[in-house]
Write an enzyme that holds these catalytic residues in place. Sequence first.
Site, mmCIF file in Angstrom:
data_model
loop_
_atom_site.group_PDB
_atom_site.id
_atom_site.type_symbol
_atom_site.label_atom_id
_atom_site.label_comp_id
_atom_site.label_asym_id
_atom_site.label_seq_id
_atom_site.Cartn_x
_atom_site.Cartn_y
_atom_site.Cartn_z
ATOM 1 C CE LYS A 42 -3.564 -2.557 -0.235
ATOM 2 N NZ LYS A 42 -4.477 -3.052 0.759
HETATM 3 C C1 LIG Z 1 -5.507 -3.875 1.384
HETATM 4 C C2 LIG Z 1 -6.973 -3.610 1.359
HETATM 5 C C3 LIG Z 1 -7.799 -3.847 2.462
HETATM 6 C C4 LIG Z 1 -7.323 -4.578 3.695
HETATM 7 O O1 LIG Z 1 -6.227 -4.044 4.304
HETATM 8 P P1 LIG Z 1 -5.311 -4.982 5.241
HETATM 9 O O2 LIG Z 1 -4.380 -4.015 5.880
HETATM 10 O O3 LIG Z 1 -4.614 -5.964 4.350
HETATM 11 O O4 LIG Z 1 -6.202 -5.649 6.217
HETATM 12 C C5 LIG Z 1 -9.124 -3.469 2.377
HETATM 13 N N1 LIG Z 1 -9.635 -2.910 1.265
HETATM 14 C C6 LIG Z 1 -8.874 -2.698 0.174
HETATM 15 C C7 LIG Z 1 -9.496 -2.064 -1.023
HETATM 16 C C8 LIG Z 1 -7.528 -3.052 0.180
HETATM 17 O O5 LIG Z 1 -6.796 -2.876 -0.925
#
Ligand SMILES: *Cc1c(COP(=O)(O)O)cnc(C)c1O
Length: 389
Positions: A190
């Site tokens: 991310k």
């Molecule tokens: C990565 C992601 C999540 C979940 O995040 P985590 O930190 O992996 O729990 C939720 N929604 C979207 C759109 C994502 O890309």
Amino acid sequence: MTPASPTRARLLPYGKQWVDDEDIAAVVETLRSDWLTTGPKVEEFERAFAAFTGAAHAVAVSNGTAALHAATAALGIGPGDEVIIPAITFVASANCVVYQGGTPVFADVEGDTLLIDPQDVEGKITARTKAVIAVDYAGQPCDYEALRAIAARHKIALVADACHALGGSYRGQPIGSLADLSTFSLHPVKPITCGEGGVITTNDAELAKAMRVFRSHGISSDFRQREKQGSWAYEMVSLGYNYRLSDIQCALAASQLKKLPTWVQRRQAIARQYDEAFAGEARFTPLAVRDGVSHGYHLYVIRLGSGFDRGRFFQELRGEGIGANVHYAPVHMHPFYRRTFGTGPGLCPVAEAAYERILTLPIFPRMTDEDVADVITAVRRVATRLRSA
Ligand SMILES: *Cc1c(COP(=O)(O)O)cnc(C)c1O
């Protein structure tokens, strides 16, 4: 199939973190401090994150999924309540409704952006609808003007799952201040990371307070507050979870946040290089980008023309050393959702058709111009090879 001389010998991943010496020093400093969890670094990171996103409050939690769960819990989603979610997203966007006993209702996406289609949202609102969770897919902000008007008209909440879009903006307004609640993930692929982490932003002080209680067992004060007051007593006022983010992680996240503006610029520059290289391509097209948005480019997605087998294209790109990926299979097509909510083929036809044609190409701030050129070369090479086959 690996060609005799692949474009790259080692696989280029689709996304990757960037941790530098300054980040490492911030973590080490915290390891030597009095607080490893729920200390000054949590507050420091939350304040910086709120300032960055233009929101009044930021609440740090253990991951992006916990952020979504805190959001549905704070909104009081429960059995009998419906929440509308786009068909194309990571499963966590829908799972957070199910955790609370609510019913996910899937809205279709726009074919050229894969963002939630406001018209389909409005068509799926019933007397039981409590909220819409919009997803800024790939990093592009949704049509918030339309979504906010719909939410206001029907008196329902608007949540932005902005896990892809941190650092972007919509008509000059930063991501994180466009919905009642916005959620973020700090996973390594991310925009910024601390290993695992999540954040919710809001302008609503009551919702922020509820989410702080929710992330720590439903207890209304934390250990540090009690220490300050010289008191041992605490009250559990509701049912919560242990969704806390440690001081160690918040030190890393705060250090990463300082670099985010430069990283978003780099992601946008890479996307421009792809856009320019692929302009005039008839064999595949990048997703459309709307006017008035600053795209966070968590993902760079192309749509293959008919005549290509997406599975083969993916395999051939891997063979060329390019770590292509696919984001995402429509959520309503997963066995759990089919079995539990009776969803399945035909529910969101635009999403289902788009899914068969999409490929994610590598994009992350540390990619060099040579890496970008390799991806472009490999994509063209594979397209030519498969078309002439
Ligand atoms: C990565 C992601 C999540 C979940 O995040 P985590 O930190 O992996 O729990 C939720 N929604 C979207 C759109 C994502 O890309």
